[in-house]
Motif scaffolding. Structure first.
Motif, mmCIF file in Angstrom:
data_model
loop_
_atom_site.group_PDB
_atom_site.id
_atom_site.type_symbol
_atom_site.label_atom_id
_atom_site.label_comp_id
_atom_site.label_asym_id
_atom_site.label_seq_id
_atom_site.Cartn_x
_atom_site.Cartn_y
_atom_site.Cartn_z
ATOM 1 N N VAL A 81 0.935 -1.113 0.029
ATOM 2 C CA VAL A 81 -0.556 -0.016 -0.122
ATOM 3 C C VAL A 81 0.699 1.285 -0.021
ATOM 4 O O VAL A 81 1.862 1.333 0.737
ATOM 5 C CB VAL A 81 -1.353 -0.021 1.316
ATOM 6 C CG1 VAL A 81 -1.718 1.464 1.506
ATOM 7 C CG2 VAL A 81 -1.542 -1.205 1.013
ATOM 8 N N THR A 82 0.802 2.064 -1.008
ATOM 9 C CA THR A 82 1.363 3.476 -1.156
ATOM 10 C C THR A 82 0.582 4.277 -0.728
ATOM 11 O O THR A 82 -0.697 4.541 -1.326
ATOM 12 C CB THR A 82 2.311 3.188 -2.428
ATOM 13 O OG1 THR A 82 3.034 2.393 -2.477
ATOM 14 C CG2 THR A 82 2.479 4.764 -2.356
ATOM 15 N N ALA A 83 0.858 5.301 0.692
ATOM 16 C CA ALA A 83 -0.238 6.230 1.167
ATOM 17 C C ALA A 83 0.920 7.108 1.538
ATOM 18 O O ALA A 83 1.567 6.845 2.527
ATOM 19 C CB ALA A 83 -1.280 5.958 1.610
ATOM 20 N N ASP A 84 0.550 8.731 1.518
ATOM 21 C CA ASP A 84 1.195 9.082 2.980
ATOM 22 C C ASP A 84 0.955 8.776 3.843
ATOM 23 O O ASP A 84 1.359 9.056 4.796
ATOM 24 C CB ASP A 84 0.975 11.110 2.965
ATOM 25 C CG ASP A 84 1.925 11.538 1.774
ATOM 26 O OD1 ASP A 84 2.429 11.207 0.887
ATOM 27 O OD2 ASP A 84 0.718 11.831 0.615
ATOM 28 N N ILE A 85 -0.195 8.692 4.508
ATOM 29 C CA ILE A 85 -0.895 8.302 5.667
ATOM 30 C C ILE A 85 -1.623 7.278 5.855
ATOM 31 O O ILE A 85 -2.931 7.002 5.127
ATOM 32 C CB ILE A 85 -1.654 9.377 6.342
ATOM 33 C CG1 ILE A 85 -1.027 10.556 6.551
ATOM 34 C CG2 ILE A 85 -2.250 9.330 7.666
ATOM 35 C CD1 ILE A 85 -1.785 12.172 6.946
#
Length: 339
Positions: A81-85
């Motif tokens: 999973v790629t996300a900032d948060i």
């Protein structure tokens, strides 16, 4: 306009179709503008994955090869999973449409805020705080955890008494906002825990690394609780006792480790005797097994991090006393009476 941080709400599922049917609609009504929804399935044997794929094509499904519990399940899934948060959300939580925006706004105020939680109220008694997180987690110097709004089994009604944003010791894993960079920097959750206390351990390590853990009162979620293991289950008691001891051994300053653990040993013996007297021999056996397996774990323990040691008393969200003493003997059963 500034670009919104990307957010991934990741729901760990294990045979949770009934909860998903009930609570996914509220999650899908989330209004945050840069959002992805993910279901991380821990090798379920029901048809929960088929249900999600058929009715919620927007939700990405990650299939873990086996059920490695809360800790291992999230560690495996978040590699993809790629996300900032990341928002780690239990399958038995109902959310309000605008629940993400206030927490992200608070985290954006200070890059040192690594993790944050919303206000957590009980789904079945919505005017009360919920056991698992309430208004943010604290811990006493012997490692007993409690919350603003919930001490042991005494849960307060929400009258707005905790409507101030504040730094806390730990944020609940039932609705945990955490910067992805920080999660991976810490190596994620400790797989040895399997389930229970892993978020407390992670937040402790984050504080040792110089980060802050916060509570955001402007966001509210409603948690059923006990979706995997209900309160009073001996398995849950075992995991809580064992994992708490493992957490203390890992994170306490070397000067404090034996002072704390010796005191805990005698208090936990009292807890075991109390269970037996109360006619709960399975609970006493769970405490015995917790100590047995903790000692086995400790013999083989290899330090996994290189974080600096930090005195517990110098950390945020720590009560400089013994919570259970004040609760049982001084009858101080609310956070405001304890602190």
């Amino acid at each position: 306009m500034p670009v919104l941080p990307s957010v991934a709400v990741v729901i760990l599922n294990w045979n949770g179709k009934a909860f998903l049917e009930k609570f996914l609609p509220s999650v899908c009504r989330s209004t945050y503008g840069n959002l992805q929804l993910v279901l991380a399935d821990n090798a379920s044997t029901d048809d929960s994955v088929a249900f999600v794929e058929a009715h919620y094509p927007r939700i990405r499904v990650i299939r873990n090869a086996r059920n490695d519990g809360f800790a291992g399940g999230y560690n495996d899934a978040l590699q993809h999973v790629t996300a900032d948060i990341y928002v780690l959300l239990n399958q038995d939580v109902e959310v309000e449409a605008g629940w993400i925006e206030p927490v992200v706004a608070l985290m954006q105020e200070d890059p040192r805020i690594a993790a944050c939680q919303p206000k957590m109220r009980a789904y079945l008694q919505p005017d009360e705080f919920e056991y698992a997180g309430a208004a943010g987690g604290w811990m006493d110097f012997l490692g007993y955890t409690f919350c603003r709004g919930r001490i042991l089994y005494t849960v307060e009604k929400d009258y707005g008494q905790y409507n101030n944003a504040s730094d806390i010791f730990w944020a609940t894993g039932a609705a945990l906002f955490i910067r992805s960079e920080c999660f991976h920097q810490m190596g994620g959750f400790d797989r040895d825990f399997f389930a229970h206390m892993e978020e407390v351990d992670l937040c402790w390590r984050l504080q040792r690394a110089g980060y802050r853990i916060c509570y955001c009162p402007d966001s509210t979620v409603f948690h059923v609780g006990g979706g995997s293991l209900p309160q009073g289950n001996p398995r849950k008691l075992y995991l809580n006792f064992r994992n708490n001891l493992m957490m203390l051994w890992k994170n306490l300053h070397s000067e404090d480790r034996w002072i704390v653990l010796v005191q805990r040993f005698f208090l936990d013996i009292l807890a075991a005797v109390k269970s037996l007297v109360a006619g709960k021999p399975k609970d006493m056996a769970a405490i015995y097994r917790a100590y047995r397996d903790y000692y086995r774990w400790r013999r083989n323990y290899v330090k996994k991090d290189h974080l600096p040691e930090m005195k517990l008393m110098k950390m945020t969200g720590v009560f400089h006393g013994i919570m259970i003493w004040r609760y049982y003997f001084l009858r101080r059963k609310k956070f405001s009476e304890l602190i």
